[in-house]
Design a protein around this motif. Sequence first.
Motif, PDB file in Angstrom:
ATOM      1  N   VAL A  10       0.837  -1.206   0.000  1.00 21.38           N
ATOM      2  CA  VAL A  10       0.000   0.000   0.000  1.00 21.38           C
ATOM      3  C   VAL A  10       0.869   1.252   0.000  1.00 21.38           C
ATOM      4  O   VAL A  10       0.647   2.187  -0.774  1.00 21.38           O
ATOM      5  CB  VAL A  10      -0.954   0.010   1.218  1.00 21.38           C
ATOM      6  CG1 VAL A  10      -1.677   1.338   1.335  1.00 21.38           C
ATOM      7  CG2 VAL A  10      -1.955  -1.122   1.106  1.00 21.38           C
ATOM      8  N   ARG A  11       1.870   1.276   0.858  1.00 21.32           N
ATOM      9  CA  ARG A  11       2.727   2.469   0.952  1.00 21.32           C
ATOM     10  C   ARG A  11       3.601   2.638  -0.284  1.00 21.32           C
ATOM     11  O   ARG A  11       3.827   3.764  -0.729  1.00 21.32           O
ATOM     12  CB  ARG A  11       3.571   2.400   2.225  1.00 21.32           C
ATOM     13  CG  ARG A  11       2.688   2.421   3.451  1.00 21.32           C
ATOM     14  CD  ARG A  11       3.352   2.669   4.779  1.00 21.32           C
ATOM     15  NE  ARG A  11       4.646   2.086   5.017  1.00 21.32           N
ATOM     16  CZ  ARG A  11       5.422   2.467   6.037  1.00 21.32           C
ATOM     17  NH1 ARG A  11       5.011   3.398   6.880  1.00 21.32           N
ATOM     18  NH2 ARG A  11       6.582   1.899   6.220  1.00 21.32           N
ATOM     19  N   ILE A  12       4.085   1.553  -0.859  1.00 24.18           N
ATOM     20  CA  ILE A  12       4.861   1.647  -2.097  1.00 24.18           C
ATOM     21  C   ILE A  12       3.977   2.189  -3.211  1.00 24.18           C
ATOM     22  O   ILE A  12       4.396   3.043  -4.004  1.00 24.18           O
ATOM     23  CB  ILE A  12       5.469   0.281  -2.475  1.00 24.18           C
ATOM     24  CG1 ILE A  12       6.537  -0.114  -1.458  1.00 24.18           C
ATOM     25  CG2 ILE A  12       6.047   0.313  -3.890  1.00 24.18           C
ATOM     26  CD1 ILE A  12       7.016  -1.550  -1.582  1.00 24.18           C
ATOM     27  N   ASN A  13       2.739   1.736  -3.271  1.00 16.28           N
ATOM     28  CA  ASN A  13       1.784   2.221  -4.256  1.00 16.28           C
ATOM     29  C   ASN A  13       1.633   3.742  -4.151  1.00 16.28           C
ATOM     30  O   ASN A  13       1.655   4.458  -5.161  1.00 16.28           O
ATOM     31  CB  ASN A  13       0.436   1.525  -4.041  1.00 16.28           C
ATOM     32  CG  ASN A  13      -0.561   1.820  -5.112  1.00 16.28           C
ATOM     33  OD1 ASN A  13      -0.450   1.334  -6.225  1.00 16.28           O
ATOM     34  ND2 ASN A  13      -1.565   2.613  -4.777  1.00 16.28           N
ATOM     35  N   GLU A  14       1.486   4.245  -2.935  1.00 17.41           N
ATOM     36  CA  GLU A  14       1.319   5.690  -2.729  1.00 17.41           C
ATOM     37  C   GLU A  14       2.593   6.462  -3.082  1.00 17.41           C
ATOM     38  O   GLU A  14       2.529   7.552  -3.646  1.00 17.41           O
ATOM     39  CB  GLU A  14       0.897   5.969  -1.287  1.00 17.41           C
ATOM     40  CG  GLU A  14      -0.502   5.480  -0.973  1.00 17.41           C
ATOM     41  CD  GLU A  14      -1.534   6.002  -1.963  1.00 17.41           C
ATOM     42  OE1 GLU A  14      -1.585   7.222  -2.203  1.00 17.41           O
ATOM     43  OE2 GLU A  14      -2.297   5.177  -2.497  1.00 17.41           O
ATOM     44  N   ALA A  15       3.745   5.898  -2.750  1.00 18.02           N
ATOM     45  CA  ALA A  15       5.011   6.557  -3.090  1.00 18.02           C
ATOM     46  C   ALA A  15       5.185   6.648  -4.604  1.00 18.02           C
ATOM     47  O   ALA A  15       5.684   7.655  -5.119  1.00 18.02           O
ATOM     48  CB  ALA A  15       6.180   5.810  -2.451  1.00 18.02           C
TER      49      ALA A  15
END
Length: 72
Positions: A10-15
């Motif tokens: 999820v966080r990689i997606n947002e980054a």
Amino acid sequence: MAVEHETEAVRINEALRKRGVIPDFRFPNVIRLAPVALYNTYHEIWKAVHHLKATVDLREYEGFSGHRGPVA
């Protein structure tokens, strides 16, 4: 192309979004990138992969919430 990350997808997606890459997150831990030969150049695809690698290597995703909104 699909990439899995067991804990930080999820966080990689947002980054990646912050870097201008438009990924497609699939629950629970899959990030999809869908380059299309008719629309994307080789250089654009190379840049997207470079952004993904840099995001993970530099741990840029740590600056983002792990909360998944209604549309990821």
